[in-house]
Design a protein around this motif. Structure first.
Motif, PDB file in Angstrom:
ATOM      1  N   HIS A 116       0.812  -1.219   0.000  1.00  0.00           N
ATOM      2  CA  HIS A 116       0.000   0.000   0.000  1.00  0.00           C
ATOM      3  C   HIS A 116       0.846   1.270   0.000  1.00  0.00           C
ATOM      4  O   HIS A 116       0.292   2.366   0.082  1.00  0.00           O
ATOM      5  N   GLN A 117       2.160   1.094  -0.081  1.00  0.00           N
ATOM      6  CA  GLN A 117       3.091   2.229  -0.129  1.00  0.00           C
ATOM      7  C   GLN A 117       2.836   3.212   1.015  1.00  0.00           C
ATOM      8  O   GLN A 117       2.729   4.424   0.820  1.00  0.00           O
ATOM      9  N   LEU A 118       2.744   2.648   2.204  1.00  0.00           N
ATOM     10  CA  LEU A 118       2.476   3.453   3.385  1.00  0.00           C
ATOM     11  C   LEU A 118       3.749   4.119   3.890  1.00  0.00           C
ATOM     12  O   LEU A 118       4.845   3.553   3.803  1.00  0.00           O
ATOM     13  N   ASP A 119       3.601   5.318   4.416  1.00  0.00           N
ATOM     14  CA  ASP A 119       4.697   5.969   5.126  1.00  0.00           C
ATOM     15  C   ASP A 119       4.647   5.433   6.550  1.00  0.00           C
ATOM     16  O   ASP A 119       4.054   6.036   7.448  1.00  0.00           O
ATOM     17  N   SER A 120       5.240   4.252   6.738  1.00  0.00           N
ATOM     18  CA  SER A 120       5.130   3.573   8.019  1.00  0.00           C
ATOM     19  C   SER A 120       6.311   2.651   8.257  1.00  0.00           C
ATOM     20  O   SER A 120       6.941   2.153   7.313  1.00  0.00           O
ATOM     21  N   GLU A 121       6.586   2.429   9.529  1.00  0.00           N
ATOM     22  CA  GLU A 121       7.561   1.458   9.966  1.00  0.00           C
ATOM     23  C   GLU A 121       6.828   0.360  10.727  1.00  0.00           C
ATOM     24  O   GLU A 121       5.607   0.397  10.861  1.00  0.00           O
ATOM     25  N   LEU A 122       7.598  -0.616  11.241  1.00  0.00           N
ATOM     26  CA  LEU A 122       7.066  -1.676  12.083  1.00  0.00           C
ATOM     27  C   LEU A 122       7.721  -1.599  13.455  1.00  0.00           C
ATOM     28  O   LEU A 122       8.934  -1.385  13.556  1.00  0.00           O
ATOM     29  N   SER A 123       6.931  -1.733  14.501  1.00  0.00           N
ATOM     30  CA  SER A 123       7.469  -1.874  15.849  1.00  0.00           C
ATOM     31  C   SER A 123       7.064  -3.243  16.388  1.00  0.00           C
ATOM     32  O   SER A 123       5.984  -3.745  16.070  1.00  0.00           O
ATOM     33  N   LEU A 124       7.931  -3.829  17.201  1.00  0.00           N
ATOM     34  CA  LEU A 124       7.601  -5.138  17.782  1.00  0.00           C
ATOM     35  C   LEU A 124       8.254  -5.291  19.144  1.00  0.00           C
ATOM     36  O   LEU A 124       9.253  -4.635  19.452  1.00  0.00           O
ATOM     37  N   LYS A 125       7.680  -6.168  19.943  1.00  0.00           N
ATOM     38  CA  LYS A 125       8.231  -6.501  21.250  1.00  0.00           C
ATOM     39  C   LYS A 125       8.870  -7.887  21.183  1.00  0.00           C
ATOM     40  O   LYS A 125       8.261  -8.832  20.669  1.00  0.00           O
ATOM     41  N   LEU A 126      10.049  -8.023  21.745  1.00  0.00           N
ATOM     42  CA  LEU A 126      10.755  -9.298  21.676  1.00  0.00           C
ATOM     43  C   LEU A 126      10.037 -10.402  22.445  1.00  0.00           C
ATOM     44  O   LEU A 126      10.120 -11.574  22.079  1.00  0.00           O
ATOM     45  N   THR A 127       9.305 -10.039  23.504  1.00  0.00           N
ATOM     46  CA  THR A 127       8.577 -11.090  24.221  1.00  0.00           C
ATOM     47  C   THR A 127       7.467 -11.682  23.371  1.00  0.00           C
ATOM     48  O   THR A 127       7.066 -12.830  23.575  1.00  0.00           O
ATOM     49  N   SER A 128       6.984 -10.910  22.402  1.00  0.00           N
ATOM     50  CA  SER A 128       5.897 -11.412  21.552  1.00  0.00           C
ATOM     51  C   SER A 128       6.393 -12.447  20.548  1.00  0.00           C
ATOM     52  O   SER A 128       5.597 -13.211  19.993  1.00  0.00           O
ATOM     53  N   ILE A 129       7.703 -12.471  20.303  1.00  0.00           N
ATOM     54  CA  ILE A 129       8.267 -13.451  19.360  1.00  0.00           C
ATOM     55  C   ILE A 129       9.197 -14.445  20.064  1.00  0.00           C
ATOM     56  O   ILE A 129      10.063 -15.046  19.444  1.00  0.00           O
ATOM     57  N   GLY A 130       8.992 -14.584  21.389  1.00  0.00           N
ATOM     58  CA  GLY A 130       9.635 -15.702  22.071  1.00  0.00           C
ATOM     59  C   GLY A 130      10.758 -15.422  23.036  1.00  0.00           C
ATOM     60  O   GLY A 130      11.414 -16.353  23.495  1.00  0.00           O
ATOM     61  N   LEU A 131      11.013 -14.169  23.391  1.00  0.00           N
ATOM     62  CA  LEU A 131      12.151 -13.864  24.260  1.00  0.00           C
ATOM     63  C   LEU A 131      12.076 -14.590  25.596  1.00  0.00           C
ATOM     64  O   LEU A 131      13.103 -15.039  26.125  1.00  0.00           O
ATOM     65  N   ASP A 132      10.880 -14.704  26.168  1.00  0.00           N
ATOM     66  CA  ASP A 132      10.752 -15.362  27.468  1.00  0.00           C
ATOM     67  C   ASP A 132      10.867 -16.880  27.376  1.00  0.00           C
ATOM     68  O   ASP A 132      11.019 -17.554  28.403  1.00  0.00           O
TER      69      ASP A 132
END
Length: 302
Positions: free
Chosen positions: A86-102
């Motif tokens: 969609h050619q958005l002026d956007s980045e991505l933010s993420l939390k490491l616990t959401s992808i398995g850090l714990d």
């Protein structure tokens, strides 16, 4: 006392499950852009038309199984694809616990590498959100490990931590893209400023330290005093607008966001979406307990 109460409630598993069941009708719609990627895309398009940049966050924390972590990682890659499509002026933010850090640090790193490869392919920037102090050291370690390979990778430094200035100095050789925030978790006075005044002064010092280093700086604040400090600093040192930006949360001070954008500053709005909104929402209330009124309105309308 109210802040402590809401931060405590943000970690309650039973209430989190209940919140997922009832969706965003309990008032979270003020701060959350819906349940789906499509709703996030729609919101970001509207923000972009108003001259605002965005960062999209798929809500979710503390994955307890590898399957949960895998699901979130896949969703993050879909967000990157949607930003590109969609050619958005956007980045991505993420939390490491959401992808398995714990679960394990290597599991989180494995998922993050896959996400970053997708982001690099589409030239989309990614920021690792900072979580509570128990995950702080591991988050910085992973950032330092992956930043040399992924130029558009950023992370967050929290001003309420005494060690924040030292951490910024240690990151300087990596030319880090940093989001500077006050901090939204309940931390011990042994590691964090217990009062707003100390945190505010420290944040000003961090902004100056990061900007004068020549590295990209995101000043994430709704505080007019901090905004004024930043504007005065960049004017005094002739720092170009291309080296910094302001960031605010979706649903908070939208008119001020537009004002800053019209004044020529890059203004980025943090846009969360998804069903796992409860912890995020409760921290927003903890930051400003008056926001609890929106919960009551949601219940009444239900």
């Amino acid at each position: 006392m109210l802040r402590s109460l809401f931060l405590f409630l943000s970690k309650n598993r039973t209430l989190t499950k209940l919140a997922k069941t009832y969706g965003i009708r309990l008032g979270a719609g003020r701060f959350v852009a819906g349940d789906t990627i499509a709703s996030a895309v729609k919101t970001v398009k509207r923000l972009n038309r108003a001259g605002l940049s965005a960062t999209i966050d798929y809500l979710g924390e503390y994955a307890r199984t590898e399957q949960e972590a895998k699901k979130t990682a896949a969703q993050c890659k879909q967000v990157i694809g949607a930003i590109a499509e969609h050619q958005l002026d956007s980045e991505l933010s993420l939390k490491l616990t959401s992808i398995g850090l714990d679960i394990s640090e290597e599991l989180a790193v494995s998922h993050l590498k896959a996400i970053l490869k997708e982001a690099k392919h589409h030239e989309v920037a990614v920021t690792i959100d900072m979580e509570d102090y128990s995950r702080y050291e591991r988050t910085l370690r992973i950032y330092k490990r992956l930043k040399p390979e992924f130029e558009k990778l950023g992370t967050v430094i929290q001003a309420y931590l005494y060690r924040a200035a030292e951490d910024i100095r240690n990151l300087h050789p990596l030319k880090p893209n940093l989001r500077l925030v006050k901090g939204a978790y309940k931390e011990s006075a042994a590691v964090a400023f217990p009062d707003k005044k100390g945190t505010d002064l420290h944040l000003q010092n961090l902004i100056k330290l990061q900007l004068l280093s020549g590295n990209y700086t995101a000043v994430a604040t709704h505080d007019d005093a901090i905004i004024a400090f930043t504007r005065k600093l960049v004017s005094k040192h002739r720092i170009p607008n291309s080296q910094f930006e302001f960031q605010m949360l979706y649903g908070i001070r939208p008119e001020r966001q537009k004002e800053l954008a019209k004044e020529g500053y890059r203004m980025r709005v943090y846009v969360p979406y998804g069903t796992d909104w409860y912890s995020y929402f409760m921290r927003r209330i903890a930051e400003r307990p008056a926001n609890a009124a929106f919960v009551l309105k949601g219940i009444i309308k239900k």
